[in-house]
Design a protein around this motif. Sequence first.
Motif, short mmCIF file in Angstrom:
data_model
loop_
_atom_site.label_atom_id
_atom_site.label_comp_id
_atom_site.label_asym_id
_atom_site.label_seq_id
_atom_site.Cartn_x
_atom_site.Cartn_y
_atom_site.Cartn_z
N ARG A 176 9.47 2.97 5.43
CA ARG A 176 8.86 3.78 6.48
C ARG A 176 8.58 5.20 6.01
NH1 ARG A 176 8.33 1.14 10.96
NH2 ARG A 176 9.69 -0.61 11.50
N THR A 177 9.34 5.69 5.06
CA THR A 177 9.14 7.05 4.55
C THR A 177 8.04 7.11 3.50
OG1 THR A 177 11.47 7.56 4.95
CG2 THR A 177 10.27 9.02 3.44
N HIS A 178 7.98 6.11 2.62
CA HIS A 178 7.15 6.23 1.43
C HIS A 178 5.95 5.29 1.36
CE1 HIS A 178 10.06 9.00 -0.12
NE2 HIS A 178 11.02 8.08 -0.18
N VAL A 179 5.96 4.17 2.06
CA VAL A 179 4.86 3.21 1.95
C VAL A 179 3.95 3.38 3.16
CG1 VAL A 179 4.22 0.79 1.65
CG2 VAL A 179 6.36 1.64 0.68
N ARG A 180 2.88 4.18 2.99
CA ARG A 180 1.99 4.52 4.10
C ARG A 180 0.54 4.32 3.67
NH1 ARG A 180 4.04 9.88 3.57
NH2 ARG A 180 1.85 10.50 3.76
N SER A 181 -0.28 3.82 4.57
CA SER A 181 -1.68 3.56 4.24
C SER A 181 -2.46 4.84 3.98
CB SER A 181 -2.36 2.76 5.36
OG SER A 181 -2.33 3.49 6.57
N ASP A 182 -2.04 5.97 4.58
CA ASP A 182 -2.79 7.21 4.39
C ASP A 182 -2.52 7.84 3.02
OD1 ASP A 182 -0.20 8.02 4.82
OD2 ASP A 182 -0.67 9.52 6.34
N ALA A 183 -1.63 7.22 2.23
CA ALA A 183 -1.38 7.71 0.88
C ALA A 183 -1.33 6.56 -0.11
CB ALA A 183 -0.07 8.51 0.84
N PHE A 184 -2.07 5.49 0.22
CA PHE A 184 -2.05 4.29 -0.62
C PHE A 184 -3.37 4.20 -1.36
CE2 PHE A 184 -0.85 -0.14 -1.55
CZ PHE A 184 0.52 0.00 -1.64
#
Length: 204
Positions: A176-184
């Motif tokens: 939840r902290t590191h795997v985000r679509s806005d930074a993928f």
Amino acid sequence: VRGRPDRRADASFVADRFTQVQLYAGTSYPLERELAHYYTSLVFSTAFGESMSSRLFQRLREEQALCYTVYSFRTFYSDVGQWTVYANATPGQTGKLLAALDAELARLVREPLDEREIDDARSHLVGSMIVSREDMESRMKRLVRQHAMIDRVLEFDESVRMIRSIGAADVERFVRTHVRSDAFNLLAYGSRGVARHAGFRFTF
């Protein structure tokens, strides 16, 4: 002094004279020099994509037959960690593979890895460590990685205890902290027709 660049999503589609497409998708995150952070990332990546029982291997290869090779891996630099998914596909399967990867990442957020999956990953890691004790190259890489990241080297038993201490709740917090679509980010490299997928963006 320049600050860290902003984390943002990007996608590149590079055509070449291949008859297949190589996909690299992933994200970076600030590197915390704590044992728990390192071992959580290790257990997470193993459960989701670094073993034959992982979600990526089972869903994208075994169940949907969208690719022959698919796995995740971790890279550590002096100040950031990087988590990447690699897969290859035929040109005709590329669109389906991208959509399936996006769906699997969405499921990861919606349905966190459970204790059975985490336990499988822990067992896989401990077993791999036991086997690699006979491989000098693997031992040296492990020692250098630990020295670079936490400035000390762990005894074998301490590493095993750390792996076994990571639970599903730890992994869920990491995701939840590191795997985000806005930074993928995504790099698709291969067949001349790869540009037809240029409009693809992760939505998970």
